[in-house]
Design a protein around this motif. Structure first.
Motif, PDB file in Angstrom:
ATOM      1  N   SER A 132       0.736  -1.164   0.054  1.00 47.30           N
ATOM      2  CA  SER A 132       0.022   0.219  -0.003  1.00 47.30           C
ATOM      3  C   SER A 132       0.843   1.212   0.031  1.00 47.30           C
ATOM      4  N   PRO A 133       0.329   2.300  -0.101  1.00 44.98           N
ATOM      5  CA  PRO A 133       1.355   3.679  -0.452  1.00 44.98           C
ATOM      6  C   PRO A 133       2.221   3.890   1.007  1.00 44.98           C
ATOM      7  N   GLY A 134       3.465   3.744   0.911  1.00 46.50           N
ATOM      8  CA  GLY A 134       4.453   3.962   1.866  1.00 46.50           C
ATOM      9  C   GLY A 134       4.690   2.718   2.704  1.00 46.50           C
ATOM     10  N   TYR A 135       4.225   1.516   2.264  1.00 40.02           N
ATOM     11  CA  TYR A 135       4.519   0.369   3.035  1.00 40.02           C
ATOM     12  C   TYR A 135       4.521  -1.088   2.133  1.00 40.02           C
ATOM     13  N   THR A 146       9.638 -12.606   7.770  1.00 39.41           N
ATOM     14  CA  THR A 146       8.805 -11.644   7.046  1.00 39.41           C
ATOM     15  C   THR A 146       9.448 -10.253   7.137  1.00 39.41           C
ATOM     16  N   ALA A 147       9.625  -9.587   5.991  1.00 37.66           N
ATOM     17  CA  ALA A 147      10.203  -8.323   5.821  1.00 37.66           C
ATOM     18  C   ALA A 147       9.156  -7.234   5.713  1.00 37.66           C
ATOM     19  N   GLU A 148       9.280  -6.181   6.390  1.00 37.68           N
ATOM     20  CA  GLU A 148       8.200  -5.056   5.977  1.00 37.68           C
ATOM     21  C   GLU A 148       9.141  -3.784   5.853  1.00 37.68           C
ATOM     22  N   LEU A 149       8.722  -3.014   4.895  1.00 36.84           N
ATOM     23  CA  LEU A 149       9.268  -1.745   4.625  1.00 36.84           C
ATOM     24  C   LEU A 149       8.384  -0.637   4.465  1.00 36.84           C
ATOM     25  N   THR A 150       9.130   0.734   4.841  1.00 38.65           N
ATOM     26  CA  THR A 150       8.529   1.767   5.112  1.00 38.65           C
ATOM     27  C   THR A 150       9.632   2.830   4.590  1.00 38.65           C
ATOM     28  N   ALA A 151       9.075   3.967   4.607  1.00 39.99           N
ATOM     29  CA  ALA A 151      10.233   5.096   3.935  1.00 39.99           C
ATOM     30  C   ALA A 151       9.746   6.491   4.488  1.00 39.99           C
ATOM     31  N   THR A 152      10.849   7.469   4.301  1.00 43.92           N
ATOM     32  CA  THR A 152      10.715   8.819   4.404  1.00 43.92           C
ATOM     33  C   THR A 152      10.918   9.220   3.254  1.00 43.92           C
ATOM     34  N   GLU A 153      11.308  10.669   3.223  1.00 45.37           N
ATOM     35  CA  GLU A 153      11.693  11.214   1.901  1.00 45.37           C
ATOM     36  C   GLU A 153      13.032  10.838   1.593  1.00 45.37           C
ATOM     37  N   ARG A 154      14.053  10.659   2.490  1.00 39.12           N
ATOM     38  CA  ARG A 154      15.481  10.387   2.257  1.00 39.12           C
ATOM     39  C   ARG A 154      15.947   9.066   2.996  1.00 39.12           C
ATOM     40  N   ALA A 155      15.084   8.288   3.641  1.00 34.72           N
ATOM     41  CA  ALA A 155      15.633   7.124   4.490  1.00 34.72           C
ATOM     42  C   ALA A 155      14.645   5.985   4.316  1.00 34.72           C
ATOM     43  N   GLY A 156      15.280   4.973   4.470  1.00 34.17           N
ATOM     44  CA  GLY A 156      14.359   3.659   4.413  1.00 34.17           C
ATOM     45  C   GLY A 156      14.423   2.903   5.835  1.00 34.17           C
ATOM     46  N   ILE A 280      13.957   9.855  10.678  1.00 34.83           N
ATOM     47  CA  ILE A 280      13.644   8.831  11.522  1.00 34.83           C
ATOM     48  C   ILE A 280      14.016   8.754  12.844  1.00 34.83           C
ATOM     49  N   ASN A 281      15.496   8.771  13.127  1.00 35.58           N
ATOM     50  CA  ASN A 281      16.239   8.847  14.346  1.00 35.58           C
ATOM     51  C   ASN A 281      15.638   7.777  15.515  1.00 35.58           C
ATOM     52  N   ASP A 282      14.971   7.951  16.240  1.00 40.39           N
ATOM     53  CA  ASP A 282      14.683   6.715  17.423  1.00 40.39           C
ATOM     54  C   ASP A 282      13.050   6.330  17.236  1.00 40.39           C
ATOM     55  N   ARG A 283      12.415   6.850  16.198  1.00 46.34           N
ATOM     56  CA  ARG A 283      11.069   6.587  16.008  1.00 46.34           C
ATOM     57  C   ARG A 283      10.767   5.117  15.782  1.00 46.34           C
ATOM     58  N   GLU A 284       9.661   4.404  16.019  1.00 50.49           N
ATOM     59  CA  GLU A 284       9.543   3.156  15.754  1.00 50.49           C
ATOM     60  C   GLU A 284       8.750   2.900  14.282  1.00 50.49           C
ATOM     61  N   PHE A 285       8.784   1.912  13.910  1.00 49.53           N
ATOM     62  CA  PHE A 285       8.458   1.486  12.526  1.00 49.53           C
ATOM     63  C   PHE A 285       6.863   2.069  12.244  1.00 49.53           C
ATOM     64  N   ASP A 286       6.015   1.552  13.045  1.00 53.72           N
ATOM     65  CA  ASP A 286       4.609   1.988  12.956  1.00 53.72           C
ATOM     66  C   ASP A 286       4.472   3.574  12.676  1.00 53.72           C
ATOM     67  N   GLU A 287       5.421   4.189  13.619  1.00 53.93           N
ATOM     68  CA  GLU A 287       5.101   5.541  13.497  1.00 53.93           C
ATOM     69  C   GLU A 287       5.565   6.268  12.095  1.00 53.93           C
ATOM     70  N   ILE A 288       6.688   5.847  11.639  1.00 50.73           N
ATOM     71  CA  ILE A 288       7.008   6.183  10.477  1.00 50.73           C
ATOM     72  C   ILE A 288       6.080   5.521   9.155  1.00 50.73           C
ATOM     73  N   LYS A 289       5.531   4.555   9.286  1.00 51.94           N
ATOM     74  CA  LYS A 289       4.742   4.043   8.370  1.00 51.94           C
ATOM     75  C   LYS A 289       3.358   4.779   8.130  1.00 51.94           C
ATOM     76  N   ASN A 290       2.908   5.330   9.462  1.00 53.26           N
ATOM     77  CA  ASN A 290       1.672   6.283   9.609  1.00 53.26           C
ATOM     78  C   ASN A 290       1.970   7.481   9.134  1.00 53.26           C
ATOM     79  N   LEU A 291       3.208   8.008   9.021  1.00 56.08           N
ATOM     80  CA  LEU A 291       3.629   9.403   8.645  1.00 56.08           C
ATOM     81  C   LEU A 291       3.627   9.279   7.171  1.00 56.08           C
ATOM     82  N   ALA A 292       4.047   8.227   6.702  1.00 57.29           N
ATOM     83  CA  ALA A 292       4.136   7.832   5.184  1.00 57.29           C
ATOM     84  C   ALA A 292       2.572   7.814   4.653  1.00 57.29           C
TER      85      ALA A 292
END
Length: 295
Positions: A132-135, A146-156, A280-292
């Motif tokens: 889905s978009p961002g995930y 199980t591999a899960e991926l999400t991203a910001t503008e300049r980080a994976g 990203i820094n210390d943020r958790e995966f789900d937080e970055i996914k939700n931001l995406a």
């Protein structure tokens, strides 16, 4: 006349209810990132945000016209997850810094499409794959990961859920490039037992292109580096046109998670680290996914 008024009221009531129902549904739920990954669409299904410099996506093949985006829907094995891709082009490039999680030892998969040589990878099934978009999410059949991926503008952001195993690892390949672009030079530096950084210079569709990365893992590792086909233990730095790294995280329990946060830059290694820390820094995966998803 009364019947027409009643029908009009009922129709508007139903329309209003339908609009309210659709308003509660996220617009990203209507998007199917797999559209265009078959035929000659040349799209990828991986994680990306609007105007994102990182396109974190699986690569299933490297050679040929249908490898332009790195992923082809008819394929049943993948080579790993790289951080840069092109979408919808008629020519291929990128596929920088390929990551493949594994258990025990990485396994070879048969060449796909116009690829000629065997490479490390894993079989997978579309039944255990979602996007889905961002995930993006997939089960690596050969390792039970199980591999899960999400991203910001300049980080994976990679999230790997391992089975119980004596050896959990991540293989990093600097040599692979979509449509086999010429890797002129690459470097790798093990900063600590949770951090690595590196770069590579590639002559491809974009000539003389430099790309840098900085990666931080959630668990300590030991590292073996392969340079020019020779496996070297106990070294922290290497420079060669042909570099590969094998990270060993030791034992994992069932459903134990290991994350990899990866910043990239087209300027320098410090820029790659700065991008990761800023986004990203210390943020958790789900937080970055939700931001995406919000973006």
């Amino acid at each position: 006349m009364k019947s027409k008024v009643i029908i009009y009221i009922l129709m508007n009531t139903l329309l209003f209810s339908a609009c309210n129902e659709n308003a509660d549904k996220s617009l990203v739920s209507y998007v199917n990132p797999f559209i265009g990954t078959g035929g000659h669409g040349h799209t990828y299904p991986g994680a990306v945000v609007p105007r994102g410099m990182v396109q974190l996506s699986p690569d299933t093949r490297l050679a040929g016209w249908d490898a332009c985006a790195g992923y082809y829907y008819e394929d049943t094995s993948l080579l790993g997850f790289s951080h840069t891709h092109l979408s919808g082009t008629g020519i291929g490039d990128y596929g920088d810094f390929l990551f493949l999680p594994f258990t025990e030892e990485p396994l070879f998969v048969e060449p796909t499409g116009e690829d000629k040589e065997k490479r490390y990878g894993s079989r997978f099934s579309h039944q255990n794959e979602t996007a889905s978009p961002g995930y993006y999410k997939v089960l690596l059949d050969d390792y039970g990961i199980t591999a899960e991926l999400t991203a910001t503008e300049r980080a994976g952001y990679h999230l790997y859920t391992f089975p119980e195993t004596e050896k959990a690892g991540v293989y990093i390949d600097f040599t692979t490039s979509i449509q086999h672009r010429n890797v002129v030079h690459s470097e790798l530096n093990v900063i600590s037992d949770t951090e690595i950084k590196g770069m590579r210079r590639v002559n491809g569709w974009a000539p003389d292109r430099y790309v840098y990365f900085y990666a931080k893992f959630s668990r300590p590792f030991t590292c073996e580096i392969e340079a020019d086909g020779e496996l070297k233990k106990g070294i922290k730095e290497a420079a060669s046109p042909s570099l590969k790294a094998f990270l060993n995280f030791g034992k994992t329990n069932r459903n134990e998670r290991i994350t990899a946060k990866v910043g990239i830059s087209f300027v320098d290694m410090q820029g790659a680290e700065n991008n990761l820390m800023a986004e990203i820094n210390d943020r958790e995966f789900d937080e970055i996914k939700n931001l995406a998803v919000e973006k």
